[in-house]
Design a protein around this motif. Sequence first.
Motif, mmCIF file in Angstrom:
data_model
loop_
_atom_site.group_PDB
_atom_site.id
_atom_site.type_symbol
_atom_site.label_atom_id
_atom_site.label_comp_id
_atom_site.label_asym_id
_atom_site.label_seq_id
_atom_site.Cartn_x
_atom_site.Cartn_y
_atom_site.Cartn_z
ATOM 1 N N ARG A 58 -5.103 38.275 -26.920
ATOM 2 C CA ARG A 58 -3.877 38.921 -27.382
ATOM 3 C C ARG A 58 -3.035 37.849 -28.045
ATOM 4 N NH1 ARG A 58 0.769 40.454 -24.239
ATOM 5 N NH2 ARG A 58 -0.408 39.909 -22.368
ATOM 6 N N PHE A 59 -2.465 38.173 -29.203
ATOM 7 C CA PHE A 59 -1.763 37.205 -30.035
ATOM 8 C C PHE A 59 -0.269 37.492 -30.046
ATOM 9 C CE2 PHE A 59 -0.163 35.741 -34.156
ATOM 10 C CZ PHE A 59 -0.632 34.447 -34.187
ATOM 11 N N LEU A 60 0.520 36.453 -29.791
ATOM 12 C CA LEU A 60 1.980 36.512 -29.903
ATOM 13 C C LEU A 60 2.401 35.385 -30.832
ATOM 14 C CD1 LEU A 60 2.715 36.722 -26.062
ATOM 15 C CD2 LEU A 60 2.591 38.646 -27.663
ATOM 16 N N ALA A 61 3.475 35.592 -31.588
ATOM 17 C CA ALA A 61 3.890 34.546 -32.523
ATOM 18 C C ALA A 61 5.391 34.556 -32.743
ATOM 19 C CB ALA A 61 3.179 34.709 -33.860
ATOM 20 N N SER A 62 5.899 33.374 -33.054
ATOM 21 C CA SER A 62 7.283 33.189 -33.464
ATOM 22 C C SER A 62 7.306 32.031 -34.446
ATOM 23 C CB SER A 62 8.171 32.857 -32.262
ATOM 24 O OG SER A 62 9.461 32.474 -32.690
ATOM 25 N N GLU A 63 8.016 32.193 -35.546
ATOM 26 C CA GLU A 63 8.083 31.076 -36.494
ATOM 27 C C GLU A 63 8.966 29.950 -35.971
ATOM 28 O OE1 GLU A 63 11.593 32.179 -39.660
ATOM 29 O OE2 GLU A 63 9.570 32.846 -40.116
ATOM 30 N N HIS A 64 9.738 30.227 -34.957
ATOM 31 C CA HIS A 64 10.600 29.211 -34.349
ATOM 32 C C HIS A 64 9.868 28.527 -33.202
ATOM 33 C CE1 HIS A 64 13.827 30.803 -36.750
ATOM 34 N NE2 HIS A 64 13.538 32.011 -36.292
ATOM 35 N N SER A 65 10.027 27.220 -33.097
ATOM 36 C CA SER A 65 9.402 26.476 -32.015
ATOM 37 C C SER A 65 10.153 26.738 -30.717
ATOM 38 C CB SER A 65 9.406 24.981 -32.326
ATOM 39 O OG SER A 65 8.844 24.272 -31.248
ATOM 40 N N ALA A 66 9.422 27.126 -29.703
ATOM 41 C CA ALA A 66 10.016 27.415 -28.396
ATOM 42 C C ALA A 66 10.007 26.183 -27.501
ATOM 43 C CB ALA A 66 9.254 28.555 -27.729
ATOM 44 N N GLY A 67 9.373 25.103 -27.957
ATOM 45 C CA GLY A 67 9.182 23.956 -27.079
ATOM 46 C C GLY A 67 8.127 24.308 -26.046
ATOM 47 N N HIS A 68 7.632 23.303 -25.367
ATOM 48 C CA HIS A 68 6.545 23.552 -24.421
ATOM 49 C C HIS A 68 7.013 24.421 -23.256
ATOM 50 C CE1 HIS A 68 2.495 22.805 -23.111
ATOM 51 N NE2 HIS A 68 2.924 22.451 -21.921
ATOM 52 N N ASP A 69 8.152 24.099 -22.692
ATOM 53 C CA ASP A 69 8.637 24.880 -21.551
ATOM 54 C C ASP A 69 8.984 26.306 -21.956
ATOM 55 O OD1 ASP A 69 10.798 23.877 -23.038
ATOM 56 O OD2 ASP A 69 12.117 23.769 -21.291
ATOM 57 N N GLY A 70 9.613 26.471 -23.109
ATOM 58 C CA GLY A 70 9.953 27.806 -23.582
ATOM 59 C C GLY A 70 8.731 28.647 -23.891
ATOM 60 N N ALA A 71 7.707 28.002 -24.435
ATOM 61 C CA ALA A 71 6.472 28.718 -24.758
ATOM 62 C C ALA A 71 5.767 29.171 -23.482
ATOM 63 C CB ALA A 71 5.559 27.836 -25.605
ATOM 64 N N LEU A 72 5.712 28.305 -22.475
ATOM 65 C CA LEU A 72 5.077 28.688 -21.214
ATOM 66 C C LEU A 72 5.846 29.819 -20.538
ATOM 67 C CD1 LEU A 72 4.026 25.229 -19.752
ATOM 68 C CD2 LEU A 72 2.535 27.014 -20.676
ATOM 69 N N LEU A 73 7.167 29.738 -20.556
ATOM 70 C CA LEU A 73 7.974 30.799 -19.963
ATOM 71 C C LEU A 73 7.731 32.127 -20.681
ATOM 72 C CD1 LEU A 73 10.126 31.658 -17.924
ATOM 73 C CD2 LEU A 73 11.860 30.934 -19.571
ATOM 74 N N TYR A 74 7.683 32.090 -22.014
ATOM 75 C CA TYR A 74 7.434 33.303 -22.798
ATOM 76 C C TYR A 74 6.066 33.904 -22.452
ATOM 77 C CZ TYR A 74 7.254 36.444 -26.811
ATOM 78 O OH TYR A 74 7.166 37.557 -27.608
#
Length: 121
Positions: A58-74
């Motif tokens: 399953r693919f999720l995307a954002s053109e904005h960088s969430a940072g490592h912690d933000g990406a893991l939380l998402y």
Amino acid sequence: MRSALLPTPGDPFMLAYWLRNYETWRDQVDELVVFVNGQRDPALVQYDQSIVEAAGGRFLASEHSAGHDGALLYLLQNTEAEHVVLCEDDAYVRHPDAVGEAFHRIESRQTDLIGSPRHED
């Protein structure tokens, strides 16, 4: 349910290489969720989506960088899995059965968490 969660900036070569490695242990998880964040080239995002979905993910995307912690939380917020493996796009499984064995240890309550060594500058 077991889920593999992969945050990545979406470099198509690294992602394709990682997905080839994932094929060796995909039978150890019920789902793969990939979050590409910070990739602003629409053609690369589309390519990334196509290879993730071709791998059954399953693919999720954002053109904005969430940072490592933000990406893991998402990613954690976007899975229904009770148990997860947090993946890195530059880390590869060399012994596929080890993934299932780690999940088994957690599911049988032998331990709560399993981690691998990691080096940070």
